[in-house]
Write an enzyme that holds these catalytic residues in place. Structure first.
Site, PDB file in Angstrom:
ATOM      1  N   ILE A  22      -9.978   2.363   1.723  1.00  0.00           N
ATOM      2  CA  ILE A  22      -9.622   3.551   2.734  1.00  0.00           C
ATOM      3  C   ILE A  22      -8.649   4.620   2.330  1.00  0.00           C
ATOM      4  O   ILE A  22      -8.806   5.710   2.554  1.00  0.00           O
ATOM      5  CB  ILE A  22      -9.064   2.588   3.921  1.00  0.00           C
ATOM      6  N   ASP A  23      -7.724   4.239   1.342  1.00  0.00           N
ATOM      7  CA  ASP A  23      -6.716   5.112   1.062  1.00  0.00           C
ATOM      8  C   ASP A  23      -7.210   5.961  -0.184  1.00  0.00           C
ATOM      9  O   ASP A  23      -6.654   6.933  -0.548  1.00  0.00           O
ATOM     10  CB  ASP A  23      -5.278   4.412   0.422  1.00  0.00           C
ATOM     11  N   ALA A  24      -8.396   5.756  -0.806  1.00  0.00           N
ATOM     12  CA  ALA A  24      -9.076   6.405  -1.810  1.00  0.00           C
ATOM     13  C   ALA A  24      -9.002   8.030  -1.503  1.00  0.00           C
ATOM     14  O   ALA A  24      -8.803   8.789  -2.268  1.00  0.00           O
ATOM     15  CB  ALA A  24     -10.286   5.729  -2.295  1.00  0.00           C
ATOM     16  N   GLU A  63       0.883  -1.264  -0.003  1.00  0.00           N
ATOM     17  CA  GLU A  63      -0.034  -0.143   0.227  1.00  0.00           C
ATOM     18  C   GLU A  63       0.978   1.214   0.016  1.00  0.00           C
ATOM     19  O   GLU A  63       0.733   2.172  -0.611  1.00  0.00           O
ATOM     20  CB  GLU A  63      -0.882   0.020   1.079  1.00  0.00           C
TER      21      GLU A  63
END
Lengths: 130, 91
Positions: free
Chosen positions: B66-68, A80
């Site tokens: 979530i990171d979007a 990520e």
């Protein structure tokens, strides 16, 4: 044990990437109609940066160093982090070197593509139900 | 002329603060979400280790979701940093 999750991740990513490409092309097409060629290219650049970043993340996530929960989690977090780094670098390059950039179209392509990544979750859920 | 320079400096200063808030608060939110999800993943893996391969794919996709919001925030922050639309008021 190691092969199954890798397959799941790459299958989920390919499904998500398909949706991301479709939505990016749609946003790019509507930008072309509304604001011209530069807007369409900007939207494509925004969507493509998310897709390329996601692919970089999948490459890292496919090679876990072990099968323990902690190790798997660290690999996923590393993937990520690399994904975000790649996306930020690509956006930086686009903003710095593309002279005819249309910022709103780029943000639109980026947002659409980033939010469409959740489509892969449905695929994983469907496969688990079967 | 002097007024214009002052307005320019003012807009750039406030934009800088805004960029910091966008990235900082976005990163904080994403970190809290990822922390909650990762603790749940470890919890689930400890209770039922056989579910780990299933959970791994979902965790990867949810990390992306979530990171979007954070990624969109970074894009907006870069827009304000490199092509600030607020400066058009002065020009």
């Amino acid at each position: 044990m190691d092969k199954a999750p890798n397959k799941t991740i790459s299958r989920a990513f390919s499904k998500a990437a398909r949706w991301q490409i479709i939505i990016t092309v749609l946003i790019s097409g509507s930008s072309l109609l509304l604001a011209g060629t530069n807007a369409a290219i900007s939207a494509l650049a925004g969507g493509a940066s998310v897709i390329v970043g996601g692919y970089a993340g999948v490459l890292i996530a496919q090679s876990p160093k072990g099968s323990a929960a902690g190790t798997v989690l660290i690999t996923l977090l590393k993937a990520e982090a690399i994904k975000i780094l790649v996306i930020a670098m690509l956006l930086l390059i686009t903003f710095k070197y593309y002279q005819g950039l249309v910022p709103l179209a780029l943000i639109g392509g980026l947002a659409g593509s980033a939010l469409a990544s959740g489509a892969g979750l449905r695929t994983v859920n469907n496969e688990n139900d079967k | 002329m002097e007024n214009t320079a002052q307005y320019l400096a003012l807009i750039q200063a406030y934009t800088g603060i805004g960029i910091g808030l966008i990235i900082g608060l976005g990163a904080a939110g994403a970190c809290i979400g990822i922390g909650i999800m990762c603790s749940s993943f470890l919890d689930g893996a400890a209770r039922q280790p056989e579910l780990m391969p299933t959970l791994q794919g979902k965790v990867f996709l949810l990390l992306g979701l979530i990171d979007a919001s954070f990624i969109i925030g970074v894009g907006l922050a870069m827009m304000f940093a490199f092509a600030n639309p607020l400066l058009a008021v002065i020009k």
